[in-house]
Enzyme design. Structure first.
Site, PDB file in Angstrom:
ATOM      1  N   LYS A 142       2.462  -2.992   6.148  1.00 31.31           N
ATOM      2  CA  LYS A 142       2.803  -1.889   7.064  1.00 31.31           C
ATOM      3  C   LYS A 142       2.362  -2.174   8.498  1.00 31.31           C
ATOM      4  O   LYS A 142       2.991  -1.725   9.452  1.00 31.31           O
ATOM      5  CB  LYS A 142       2.166  -0.584   6.574  1.00 31.31           C
ATOM      6  CG  LYS A 142       2.746  -0.083   5.249  1.00 31.31           C
ATOM      7  CD  LYS A 142       1.915   1.063   4.669  1.00 31.31           C
ATOM      8  CE  LYS A 142       2.488   1.584   3.358  1.00 31.31           C
ATOM      9  NZ  LYS A 142       1.600   2.562   2.698  1.00 31.31           N
ATOM     10  N   SER A 193       0.628  -2.531   1.013  1.00 33.38           N
ATOM     11  CA  SER A 193       0.529  -1.744   2.258  1.00 33.38           C
ATOM     12  C   SER A 193       0.021  -2.531   3.463  1.00 33.38           C
ATOM     13  O   SER A 193       0.134  -2.043   4.589  1.00 33.38           O
ATOM     14  CB  SER A 193      -0.370  -0.535   2.042  1.00 33.38           C
ATOM     15  OG  SER A 193       0.348   0.469   1.385  1.00 33.38           O
ATOM     16  N   TYR A 234      -6.451   4.439   4.273  1.00 32.47           N
ATOM     17  CA  TYR A 234      -5.974   5.753   3.818  1.00 32.47           C
ATOM     18  C   TYR A 234      -7.017   6.827   4.074  1.00 32.47           C
ATOM     19  O   TYR A 234      -7.684   6.820   5.106  1.00 32.47           O
ATOM     20  CB  TYR A 234      -5.593   5.720   2.324  1.00 32.47           C
ATOM     21  CG  TYR A 234      -4.821   4.507   1.931  1.00 32.47           C
ATOM     22  CD1 TYR A 234      -3.567   4.265   2.462  1.00 32.47           C
ATOM     23  CD2 TYR A 234      -5.348   3.580   1.054  1.00 32.47           C
ATOM     24  CE1 TYR A 234      -2.849   3.142   2.113  1.00 32.47           C
ATOM     25  CE2 TYR A 234      -4.644   2.455   0.691  1.00 32.47           C
ATOM     26  CZ  TYR A 234      -3.398   2.250   1.232  1.00 32.47           C
ATOM     27  OH  TYR A 234      -2.703   1.144   0.890  1.00 32.47           O
ATOM     28  N   TYR A 269      12.166  -2.327   1.751  1.00 31.78           N
ATOM     29  CA  TYR A 269      10.743  -1.941   1.691  1.00 31.78           C
ATOM     30  C   TYR A 269      10.026  -2.598   0.502  1.00 31.78           C
ATOM     31  O   TYR A 269       8.902  -3.078   0.632  1.00 31.78           O
ATOM     32  CB  TYR A 269      10.639  -0.407   1.605  1.00 31.78           C
ATOM     33  CG  TYR A 269       9.228   0.099   1.423  1.00 31.78           C
ATOM     34  CD1 TYR A 269       8.339   0.172   2.497  1.00 31.78           C
ATOM     35  CD2 TYR A 269       8.760   0.516   0.168  1.00 31.78           C
ATOM     36  CE1 TYR A 269       7.039   0.638   2.325  1.00 31.78           C
ATOM     37  CE2 TYR A 269       7.464   0.981  -0.005  1.00 31.78           C
ATOM     38  CZ  TYR A 269       6.613   1.039   1.067  1.00 31.78           C
ATOM     39  OH  TYR A 269       5.324   1.494   0.895  1.00 31.78           O
ATOM     40  N   VAL A 271      -2.328  -2.022  -2.419  1.00 31.47           N
ATOM     41  CA  VAL A 271      -2.641  -1.739  -3.823  1.00 31.47           C
ATOM     42  C   VAL A 271      -2.682  -2.973  -4.730  1.00 31.47           C
ATOM     43  O   VAL A 271      -3.055  -2.857  -5.893  1.00 31.47           O
ATOM     44  CB  VAL A 271      -1.722  -0.686  -4.481  1.00 31.47           C
ATOM     45  CG1 VAL A 271      -1.998   0.701  -3.972  1.00 31.47           C
ATOM     46  CG2 VAL A 271      -0.272  -1.057  -4.359  1.00 31.47           C
TER      47      VAL A 271
HETATM   48  N1  GLN Z   1       4.391  -0.775  -2.359  1.00 32.61           N
HETATM   49  C1  GLN Z   1       3.362   0.208  -2.479  1.00 32.61           C
HETATM   50  C2  GLN Z   1       3.944   1.605  -2.510  1.00 32.61           C
HETATM   51  O1  GLN Z   1       4.781   1.917  -1.730  1.00 32.61           O
HETATM   52  C3  GLN Z   1       2.387   0.065  -1.360  1.00 32.61           C
HETATM   53  C4  GLN Z   1       1.296   1.098  -1.411  1.00 32.61           C
HETATM   54  C5  GLN Z   1      -0.054   0.568  -1.074  1.00 32.61           C
HETATM   55  O2  GLN Z   1      -0.312  -0.631  -1.026  1.00 32.61           O
HETATM   56  N2  GLN Z   1      -0.969   1.481  -0.923  1.00 32.61           N
HETATM   57  O3  GLN Z   1       3.549   2.422  -3.299  1.00 32.61           O
END
Ligand code: GLN
Length: 309
Positions: A68, A65, A245, A193, A263
């Site tokens: 992003k 993430s 988050y 993605y 994650v």
């Molecule tokens: N690739 C992960 C997903 O889409 C990224 C989520 C994350 O890092 N929180 O679930």
């Protein structure tokens, strides 16, 4: 750039590492489950070229993430603020990062912000290019520039693993396609993605990316404006309001640094006009943030008075 190992930081890392036993590596993307849950490393990158680190900072991890923030910057550069925020909102959700709930209750249906999965998928959809490969290459060259590392690429095994198992993300895509937020084939968007999330680097590279954002988008070495300053400002603001988050509020109080987690256990911090910070600690807490990484940032923030508030 050489990074100096720092004894004071090493001691903080050792202490924060105790937390790893209360966390768990992400395994919903099967290939991430192989990560070593006891690890913790940190790097700090200053605009004058100083760099300090502790732990095993040479090891690569996938951005997940954290990517992003970088796709948001690129989409804003590609499409402009008005277009981007016509399709994706600017408000925190208070829900887990992969939640579908607010897509249905928010009218008209659009993802609430670019840091949750739904919003990030909609942002990736906006990256300009002739094909998935072309868009990926544009993103990679942008990230290579930000990190100062021309060899950065994505981890094919982790991308493939998420592509095979990411059905919740697929359902977010289908929901958004139904409501006109995206209009490309879902499998194409998922392909891009998952590769974006699997872009990998080490803490030193990531701390440099954090430093560019901290310096309002300017390369700390060459001074080149890689990201327009107002876009860097938008990115850092989202990092404060949504970057961790549904733990972003508590993190802002306890740490007070714009930050984004992933994650795989990474966290990128951008302390405005001061420095970039990167952490990798794969054991996660129940919100999906690096458990020891957050502890370490709390300790560093207290010890060095890093909070921007
Ligand atoms: N690739 C992960 C997903 O889409 C990224 C989520 C994350 O890092 N929180 O679930």
């Amino acid at each position: 750039m050489r990074c100096q190992s720092n004894n004071e930081l090493e001691a903080l890392v050792e202490e924060a590492k105790q937390q790893t036993k209360y966390g768990k590596v992400a395994d919903y993307i099967p290939a991430l489950a192989d990560a070593d849950e006891d690890k913790l490393s940190v790097a700090l990158y200053y605009p004058d070229g100083r760099c300090y680190s502790a732990g095993d900072t040479a090891e690569n991890f996938t951005l997940q993430s954290i990517s992003k923030v970088l796709t948001l910057a690129l989409a804003l550069m590609d499409r402009g603020e008005e277009y981007v925020f016509d399709h994706v909102g600017q408000e925190p959700t208070g829900d887990p990062f992969n939640s579908i709930a607010k897509l249905e209750t928010n009218k008209p249906s659009k993802p609430l912000n670019p840091m949750i999965n739904a919003g990030a998928l909609a942002i990736t959809h906006m990256i300009v290019g002739e094909s998935v490969e072309d868009r990926l290459q544009r993103l990679l060259s942008f990230i290579r520039k930000l990190s100062g590392n021309p060899s950065i690429t994505y981890n094919q095994i982790i991308a493939q693993s998420e592509l095979e198992t990411g059905h919740l993300n697929r359902s977010l895509c289908y929901f958004m396609k139904q409501h006109g937020v995206i209009d490309e084939p879902v499998e194409e968007l998922m392909d891009l993605y998952t590769k974006q999330c699997a872009i990998e680097m080490n803490c030193l590279d990531l701390a440099r990316v954090g430093c560019v954002l901290a310096m309002d988008g300017a390369d700390p070495v060459t001074g080149e404006q890689i990201i327009p300053w107002d876009i860097a400002r938008i990115c850092k603001t989202f990092m404060v309001t949504c970057g961790m988050y549904n733990a972003s509020g508590e993190f802002a109080i306890k740490v007070g640094i714009p930050a984004k987690s992933g994650v795989a256990g990474g966290v990128m911090g951008s302390l405005p006009r001061k420095c970039g910070i990167a952490i990798c600690g794969p054991a996660l807490d129940d919100k999906g943030n690096s458990i020891a990484g957050i502890k370490l940032l709390e300790m560093m923030s207290k010890k060095y008075s890093l909070s921007m508030f």
